[in-house]
Design an enzyme around this catalytic site. Sequence first.
Site, short mmCIF file in Angstrom:
data_model
loop_
_atom_site.label_atom_id
_atom_site.label_comp_id
_atom_site.label_asym_id
_atom_site.label_seq_id
_atom_site.Cartn_x
_atom_site.Cartn_y
_atom_site.Cartn_z
N HIS A 1 -16.55 11.30 11.36
CA HIS A 1 -15.15 10.88 11.49
C HIS A 1 -14.22 11.85 10.75
CE1 HIS A 1 -15.80 6.66 12.97
NE2 HIS A 1 -17.01 6.93 12.51
N GLU B 1 -11.15 12.12 10.94
CA GLU B 1 -9.84 11.52 10.63
C GLU B 1 -9.75 11.06 9.18
OE1 GLU B 1 -12.18 10.21 12.54
OE2 GLU B 1 -12.25 8.03 12.47
N GLU C 1 -27.91 1.17 21.85
CA GLU C 1 -27.00 0.14 21.34
C GLU C 1 -26.47 -0.72 22.50
OE1 GLU C 1 -23.45 1.66 19.41
OE2 GLU C 1 -22.80 -0.33 18.81
N LYS D 1 19.60 -12.35 1.57
CA LYS D 1 19.44 -13.49 0.66
C LYS D 1 18.44 -13.16 -0.46
CE LYS D 1 21.57 -16.67 1.59
NZ LYS D 1 23.04 -16.84 1.36
N GLY E 1 0.83 -1.21 0.00
CA GLY E 1 0.00 0.00 0.00
C GLY E 1 0.86 1.25 0.00
N ILE E 2 1.93 1.23 0.80
CA ILE E 2 2.79 2.41 0.90
C ILE E 2 3.62 2.57 -0.38
CG2 ILE E 2 4.70 3.48 2.21
CD1 ILE E 2 2.04 3.41 3.72
N CYS F 1 -17.35 9.88 17.02
CA CYS F 1 -18.43 8.92 16.81
C CYS F 1 -18.85 8.29 18.14
CB CYS F 1 -18.05 7.90 15.74
SG CYS F 1 -19.53 7.28 14.92
N GLY G 1 -17.13 7.97 20.62
CA GLY G 1 -16.50 8.86 21.61
C GLY G 1 -17.41 10.05 21.91
N GLY H 1 -16.27 3.22 17.90
CA GLY H 1 -16.37 1.80 18.21
C GLY H 1 -17.80 1.31 18.15
N1 GLN Z 1 -21.64 2.25 17.49
C1 GLN Z 1 -22.02 3.60 17.25
C2 GLN Z 1 -23.12 3.72 16.19
O1 GLN Z 1 -23.34 2.81 15.45
C3 GLN Z 1 -20.82 4.44 16.88
C4 GLN Z 1 -20.17 4.02 15.60
C5 GLN Z 1 -18.76 4.53 15.44
O2 GLN Z 1 -18.11 4.91 16.41
N2 GLN Z 1 -18.26 4.49 14.23
O3 GLN Z 1 -23.77 4.72 16.12
#
Ligand code: GLN
Length: 550
Positions: free
Chosen positions: A510, A512, A408, A190, A21-22, A384, A386, A357
């Site tokens: 997100h 990032e 959830e 090698k 990939g790099i 998200c 977080g 997550g």
């Molecule tokens: N689990 C959470 C949701 O589905 C957050 C998803 C995430 O952090 N990408 O809304």
Amino acid sequence: MTGSTKYIFVTGGVTSSLGKGIISASLAKLLQARGFTVTIQKLDPYINVDPGTLNPYEHGECFVTEDGAETDLDLGHYERFLDVPTSQANNVTTGRIYQNVITKERRGEYLGKTVQVIPHITDEIKRHIQALGRKGIYDFVITEVGGTVGDIESLPYIEAIRQLRWEKGRDCLVVHLTLLPFLHTTGELKTKPTQHSVKELLSLGVQPDVLVCRTEHPMQRGMKDKIALFCNVDTEAVIESRDAETIYDVPLMMQEEKLDEVVLRRLGLTSFPEADLESWKDFLRRYKQPKGEVNVALVGKYVELKDAYKSIKEALEHAGAANELKVHIRWVHSEKINEKNIARHLGGVGGILVAPGFGHRGIEGKIAAIRFARENRIPFFGICLGMQCAVIEFGRHVLGLAEANSTEMAPETPDPVIAMMEEQKTVADKGGTMRLGAYPCQLVEGTLAHRIYKRKQVSERHRHRYEFNNAYLKRYEQAGMQATGINPQGKLVEIVELKDHPFFIGTQFHPEYRSTVAKPHPLFIAFVKAAQQSHSPAPANGSGTVKAEA
Ligand code: GLN
């Protein structure tokens, strides 16, 4: 460039994880720096239709594109290096190829023929490979083939490459990445595994044009000639790829080895512009010669596997370079922290980032980390899940809703401050069904988000099923947690902030995924800056004025 699109294939031999990939992204960067238009795609030989349903332990982070495709993390590298968005077309798996072929078969499109790996699967692969080229905007399409040559799963891909080379002649080129193992007992590198892996490719009818040899040590004299002789390539087409201090060094290392020049000449181009890598070098200078440093905690449940948070890690590094700061990431396992030991784990950091997550595992630790950041006025950035945890934490400890939760984690909670989005309630399938990709977000003027972005409307990428429950919005705003970014159509809360805090921001999206070397993300830049300016409460051993003691 005039003329037809050129196709460059990158295959891997000897072992996986050599950094295809790099290398692909670095070659693309060098071609882009010479003024060519380039895109990179990844072919993944597994049967999942996309990596969206894969646990990060299996395959690292799932990278989300503008158009909402859940893709391989290598696409993140492509975007970070090139600063050009990718799309669903840039990542294809065996699962998707078979799904398309089977759908066509059911529609009767094969006119009664027996559907077979050759030609039907290989034709579908070739169609995907060329789909990007047919757009007419790219001079080069670089195609990285996942896995290692010789794997059963990769066979149809290698066969598709063989056919395309035959059809396209000089418009096609194969770069093969191999390993030169170092034997400590004799102190030598090698070449035999490289010879064997090229033989393997040859047995499938593909002669590589360029060999990129990963090595821990400089190649010994004569080694390039030897590899060239055994593998039917020119000596200049044997490229040394030493282990790099950072992935961002690799384009310059490849330039030194003249990888791009060799590729261009072999594709029949005789004159081409010089590469302009000034801004890349400027980034590297700021990245490698920082004027200060900052400690940031990243709280998540996959911290033992850094690839799970690849884009966040890279976005922090980009932001560090933008601020001329070295960012030290303290990886904090959310399952190992609680109200009692939190100061020991988080003391001494300038900022706390709580990661995205799914599922309940580790969320109480995330909530404890957020409380610690809120009460001790430590810069906080929640992404998200977080952000959702920040909403839960505020509900529990400020609004007094002791059982506040996300549906959830606790479907029966009396206070569902985070709840499933309306349109998600009827969705049964897990794959590709979340709220995915870029959506607009309107920023409230005068807020931290507005000051950071310096714009009224932004667009950011999403990947979630749950959202802030607007039934609680008034109570939150009255108590000091403000919704400062709103989706204009659905009125979904996209950003929350705390008024009475130096830097506390949570985003449902997100950011990032949009941070690149050329354009580090403003939220990450601001967070890293705030982290450096914050007077963190206590050293890692826990003494100090923090509210939660070890
Ligand atoms: N689990 C959470 C949701 O589905 C957050 C998803 C995430 O952090 N990408 O809304």
